[in-house]
Design a protein around this motif. Structure first.
Motif, PDB file in Angstrom:
ATOM      1  N   PHE A 137      70.306  54.324  -3.539  1.00 31.57           N
ATOM      2  CA  PHE A 137      71.583  54.815  -4.064  1.00 31.57           C
ATOM      3  C   PHE A 137      72.444  53.717  -4.672  1.00 31.57           C
ATOM      4  O   PHE A 137      73.159  53.961  -5.644  1.00 31.57           O
ATOM      5  CB  PHE A 137      72.367  55.538  -2.972  1.00 31.57           C
ATOM      6  N   ILE A 138      72.402  52.520  -4.103  1.00 31.90           N
ATOM      7  CA  ILE A 138      73.259  51.484  -4.687  1.00 31.90           C
ATOM      8  C   ILE A 138      72.811  51.161  -6.110  1.00 31.90           C
ATOM      9  O   ILE A 138      73.630  50.804  -6.962  1.00 31.90           O
ATOM     10  CB  ILE A 138      73.326  50.201  -3.833  1.00 31.90           C
ATOM     11  N   TYR A 139      71.516  51.320  -6.372  1.00 26.92           N
ATOM     12  CA  TYR A 139      71.064  51.144  -7.755  1.00 26.92           C
ATOM     13  C   TYR A 139      71.674  52.223  -8.645  1.00 26.92           C
ATOM     14  O   TYR A 139      72.185  51.932  -9.738  1.00 26.92           O
ATOM     15  CB  TYR A 139      69.538  51.210  -7.840  1.00 26.92           C
ATOM     16  N   ALA A 140      71.623  53.474  -8.194  1.00 29.46           N
ATOM     17  CA  ALA A 140      72.160  54.579  -9.000  1.00 29.46           C
ATOM     18  C   ALA A 140      73.655  54.392  -9.250  1.00 29.46           C
ATOM     19  O   ALA A 140      74.151  54.650 -10.352  1.00 29.46           O
ATOM     20  CB  ALA A 140      71.898  55.909  -8.299  1.00 29.46           C
ATOM     21  N   PHE A 141      74.376  53.940  -8.219  1.00 29.12           N
ATOM     22  CA  PHE A 141      75.820  53.719  -8.389  1.00 29.12           C
ATOM     23  C   PHE A 141      76.082  52.615  -9.408  1.00 29.12           C
ATOM     24  O   PHE A 141      76.952  52.736 -10.272  1.00 29.12           O
ATOM     25  CB  PHE A 141      76.463  53.337  -7.059  1.00 29.12           C
TER      26      PHE A 141
END
Length: 460
Positions: free
Chosen positions: A41-45
Motif C-alpha cells: 500500500f505504501i507504494y500505491a500511496f
C-alpha cells in the motif's frame, strides 16, 4: 475405528490442534499479511502522491499521473506468476515455506524503492528500476494470500472457519491503517519535505517489519491438511494442470467474486482517493496529511467490518454474508464521491467509512469461501490463482481507469457507475455459487470437495 474429520483443526494423527497452536497461527497470519500489505500500500500511496513528479515528470503533468498509476496496476499482471509459483510449491512442499519466501521478497523490494534515485538523478533508469521493483512486489503478493488463508482456515475448527479465515483478511485493513498512519506522520512537516525525503521513510521502515514478520512465521506449524497429504504421499504432482483441467470455470467465477470487491477497494488502497482529494488543481484540493488521516480512520471501520463479516459467515453462511455485503457496498459506492466532493475532511471520512463497511462484508468471508471451493490436493493453486486473476480484473487498473474517466468526462459520476458495475459483477458471481460452509477440508473427502459448487452444473 472411525477416521477423525480431517482439516477441521485436527493433526494428521487425529489429535485436535491445541488452542495455543491456533492462536499462534492466527497471530502469525495477521502479522504476516499486515507486513505484506503495508509494503504494497505504501507504494500505491506514493504513486498517487509523489511518483508522478519524481519519476515520470517528462511525460507531462496529466499523463505522468496516469503512468504512475499504471505502475500500481503492472504489479497485478505478475500476481498470477506469483500465484502459479506459490500454488505449485505450496501444494507440493507446504504452505509455510512459501509464506517465508514471499515475506522476504516483498520486504526486499519495498526497501529498495526507498533507496531508489529519482528521474532527476539518473534519468530513464529511475522509472525502469521502479517498475522492476513493483513487479517483484506483485509476484510476492500473488503468492502470499493463498498461503496465509490456508494456514488459517485449515487450522480452524469446522464451525469457526469464517472467523479464523478473517485473520489474514484483517491484515489488509491493518496494513492500510499502518501505511496511511506512517505516511500521514511523515507528511506533517509539509508537502515539500514529503516530496523531497519524507516519502522514503515508510519504505525503509519495512526492514523492521519484515524481521518481526519472519520471526513470528518461523514459529508456526505447517497446515494440518498439507501435513496429512504429505504423510499419505497424496500431494498432487502437477496441481496447476489438474486445477485448470477440472475447475477452470470455478476459477473464473471465484475470481469475479473478488474482482467486485477489489475494484472498489482500490479507490483507497490503490491511492486514487488520496490523489483526487489532494490534487491542488482539482475540485477538492485538501492538504495531504488530513486526507491520509481520513483514510487511516476508514481502515479501522474496514477492519471491524471484515472481522464481523467473518464471524457472521459462520452463522448464516458465506453466500448470504456476501449478498448482504454487495448491497452495502453498492450503497457506499453511490455515496462516496458526493461526500468526497464536499471538500470537507469529516465528510470525506464518512464516505470512506460507509464504503468500507460493504468492503468488509465482501472480503471477510473470502478466505473461508475460497478454501471450501477447491479440493485439498490443489487448494493452494485454486485459491491463489483465483485471487490473482480477480485482482487483475478488479483492482489492477482501477485507479488508472478512474483517473482516465475523470479526465475524459470532467466528472466523478462515470467512476461511480464503473464501481457500481463491478459490484454487480461480484454479486452475480456470488449468486452462481452454492454455499459450502462446513464442508470437510481434509484429503479423506476429496471426492465430495471435487463436486462442482456452481449452480447449473452436476452436483452429483
Amino acid at each position: 475405528m472411525s477416521t477423525p474429520p480431517s482439516g477441521a483443526g485436527f493433526t494428521p494423527t487425529g489429535t485436535i490442534a491445541s488452542s495455543a497452536d491456533r492462536r499462534r497461527v492466527v497471530f502469525a497470519t495477521v502479522v504476516g499479511t499486515t507486513v505484506e500489505w503495508y509494503d504494497f500500500f505504501i507504494y500505491a500511496f506514493a504513486a498517487g502522491l509523489v511518483f508522478a513528479e519524481l519519476f515520470f515528470a517528462p511525460a507531462g503533468e496529466g499523463f505522468a499521473q496516469i503512468l504512475s498509476f499504471i505502475t500500481v496496476g503492472i504489479s497485478f499482471l505478475f500476481r498470477p506468476l506469483g500465484a502459479f509459483l506459490a500454488g505449485h510449491f505450496g501444494d507440493k512442499y507446504g504452505r509455510k515455506v512459501v509464506l517465508m519466501w514471499t515475506l522476504i521478497l516483498m520486504g526486499a523490494a519495498t526497501t529498495l524503492v526507498g533507496l531508489l534515485p529519482t528521474y532527476a538523478a539518473i534519468g530513464i533508469a529511475a522509472p525502469i528500476l521502479l517498475i522492476l521493483l513493483r513487479v517483484l512486489q506483485g509476484i510476492s503478493a500473488g503468492g502470499e494470500w493463498g498461503g496465509a488463508v490456508l494456514m488459517a482456515v485449515e487450522h480452524a475448527p469446522k464451525a469457526r472457519r469464517g472467523i479464523f479465515g478473517a485473520s489474514p483478511q484483517v491484515g489488509v485493513p491493518i496494513g492500510l491503517l499502518l501505511a496511511s498512519a506512517v505516511m500521514a506522520l511523515v507528511a506533517l512537516p509539509g508537502d515539500e519535505w514529503f516530496k523531497e525525503w519524507g516519502w522514503r521513510i515508510p519504505f525503509l521502515l519495512s526492514v523492521v517489519l519484515i524481521l518481526v514478520g519472519y520471526y513470528v512465521r518461523r514459529r508456526v506449524e505447517e497446515s494440518p491438511v498439507f501435513a496429512e497429504l504429505a504423510e499419505r504421499k497424496e500431494k498432487a504432482q502437477m496441481p496447476i494442470v489438474q486445477l485448470f483441467k477440472k475447475h477452470t470455470l470455478l476459477v473464473i467465477i471465484a475470481a469475479l467474486v473478488f474482482a467486485g470487491n477489489n475494484a472498489v477497494g482500490y479507490m483507497t488502497t490503490g491511492g486514487y482517493i488520496q490523489r483526487y482529494a489532494t490534487d491542488p488543481e482539482g475540485p477538492v484540493a485538501l492538504a495531504t496529511a488530513p486526507v491520509l488521516w481520513a483514510v487511516t480512520g476508514s481502515a479501522v471501520t474496514w477492519l471491524i467490518a471484515t472481522f464481523i463479516a467473518g464471524w457472521i459467515s459462520d452463522r448464516i453462511g458465506r453466500r448470504t454474508t456476501y449478498i448482504i455485503g454487495w448491497i452495502l457496498q453498492l450503497a457506499g459506492v453511490f455515496l462516496l464521491f458526493p461526500l468526497v466532493n464536499t471538500a470537507n475532511v469529516g465528510l470525506l471520512f464518512l464516505g470512506l467509512a460507509v464504503l468500507t463497511i460493504g468492503l468488509g462484508f465482501t472480503y471477510g468471508p473470502q478466505a473461508a469461501l475460497y478454501s471450501e471451493l477447491f479440493p485439498a490436493s490443489i487448494r493452494f493453486s485454486g485459491v491463489s490463482i483465483s485471487y490473482a486473476i480477480g485482482a487483475i480484473v478488479g483492482g489492477a487498473f482501477a485507479p488508472t481507469i478512474a483517473q482516465a474517466l475523470v479526465q475524459a468526462t470532467g466528472s466523478t459520476v462515470s467512476v461511480t457507475w464503473y464501481l457500481a458495475g463491478m459490484t454487480i459483477v461480484g454479486l452475480i458471481a456470488t449468486l452462481l455459487l452454492r454455499d459450502r460452509s462446513g464442508i470437510p477440508l481434509g484429503p479423506d473427502h476429496e471426492e465430495e470437495q471435487a463436486k462442482s459448487p456452481i449452480y447449473g452444473l452436476s452436483h452429483a
